[in-house]
Design an enzyme around this catalytic site. Structure first.
Site: not given
Ligand code: CAA
Length: 259
Positions: A113, A133, A65, A110
């Site tokens: 999921e 999360e 998400a 998400g």
């Molecule tokens: N939400 C918003 N933006 C996200 C995102 C997310 N979940 N995941 C990645 N992005 C964005 C980053 O902010 C980045 O944007 P910018 O270039 O503008 O800075 C872009 O995507 C590229 O991401 P990274 O530079 O971080 O890419 P990476 O290859 O270095 O890392 C990754 C990849 C390990 C997937 C890392 O992006 C990451 O950890 N993302 C978050 C994963 C996460 O925690 N997901 C769970 C979200 S909470 C949820 O989903 C709740 C639910 O159940 C409803």
């Protein structure tokens, strides 16, 4: 239908729906969720679609998400956001047509999921799965706490959710989260092959089977068997049952009409 954050192609009665927000690793913001909902509604009644494939553009399936959108939410707003995701994923799970996730990369939070709401998951060797999360100070919010234990058992689901560990496709296959792992270049071909095989069968029988499995899993076994018995009987009111059994007795291939 035009979408901002999705692409939709149709080929041989298979719809390929991709989340197309690659700069944000296909993170699910409200717009993506609402567009997905519209697309699924459209595909539900599209007579030219038997099977739906869900995938992501770029290096991610869905990285979760949208954290930036969630960051400022109040508890009430977060509940509304979770409701949208939960209802959409339930719609995907319960749509009569089979839905296959072609998991091309990150399937986190998400994204994991969403893949679990699909009937099957074919993963690229590059795919990564996890529910990270708790590292953000939240629980999974789009039914990860419900579907993950049903797929892999509660001990493994607890391990993944409590630690936030990210696992690769092979490990996901080993624990039963993924049906098959394939070479990244072959992901769409392999998924299409599976979709076409399903599409070549009697579609009402496929849909009734999906209904029996989904409803049966959520009830006691006796009720599940009653559901199966009724759906089995319903097949005998279809033209495809007559055609399937006639073709068998005439030693030819059936020509199903989805009726
Ligand atoms: N939400 C918003 N933006 C996200 C995102 C997310 N979940 N995941 C990645 N992005 C964005 C980053 O902010 C980045 O944007 P910018 O270039 O503008 O800075 C872009 O995507 C590229 O991401 P990274 O530079 O971080 O890419 P990476 O290859 O270095 O890392 C990754 C990849 C390990 C997937 C890392 O992006 C990451 O950890 N993302 C978050 C994963 C996460 O925690 N997901 C769970 C979200 S909470 C949820 O989903 C709740 C639910 O159940 C409803």
């Amino acid at each position: 239908m035009e979408f901002n954050s999705l692409t939709l192609q149709k080929e041989d009665k298979i719809a390929i729906l991709k989340i197309n927000r690659p700069k944000a690793l296909n993170a699910l913001n409200t717009e993506v969720l609402l567009e997905l909902d519209k697309a699924i509604e459209e595909l539900k009644s599209d007579q030219d679609v038997n099977v739906i494939i869900l995938s992501g553009e770029g290096k991610a399936f869905v990285a979760g998400a949208d954290i930036l959108e969630m960051k400022e939410k109040t508890a009430n707003e977060a509940r509304d956001f979770a409701k949208v995701g939960i209802e959409l994923f339930r719609k995907i799970e319960m749509i009569e047509k089979p839905v296959i996730a072609a998991v091309n990369g990150f399937a986190l939070g998400g994204g994991c999921e969403l893949s679990m709401a699909c009937d099957m998951r074919i993963a690229s060797e590059k795919a990564k799965f996890g529910q990270p999360e708790v590292g953000l100070g939240i629980t999974p919010g789009f039914a990860g706490t419900q579907r993950l234990p049903r797929l892999v058992g509660s001990a493994k689901a607890k391990e993944l959710i409590f630690t936030g560990d990210v696992i690769d496709a092979k490990e996901a296959e080993r624990i039963g989260l993924v049906n098959k792992v394939v070479n990244p270049e072959e992901l769409m071909d392999e998924t299409m092959k599976l979709a076409k095989k399903i599409s070549s069968k009697a579609q009402l029988a496929v849909r009734y089977s999906k209904m029996a499995i989904n409803r049966g899993i959520e009830t006691d076994v006796e009720t599940g068997m009653e559901i199966e018995k009724d759906l089995f009987a319903l097949c005998f009111a279809t033209e495809d049952q007559t055609e399937g059994m006639t073709a068998f007795s005439e030693k030819r291939k059936p020509d199903f009409k989805n009726k």
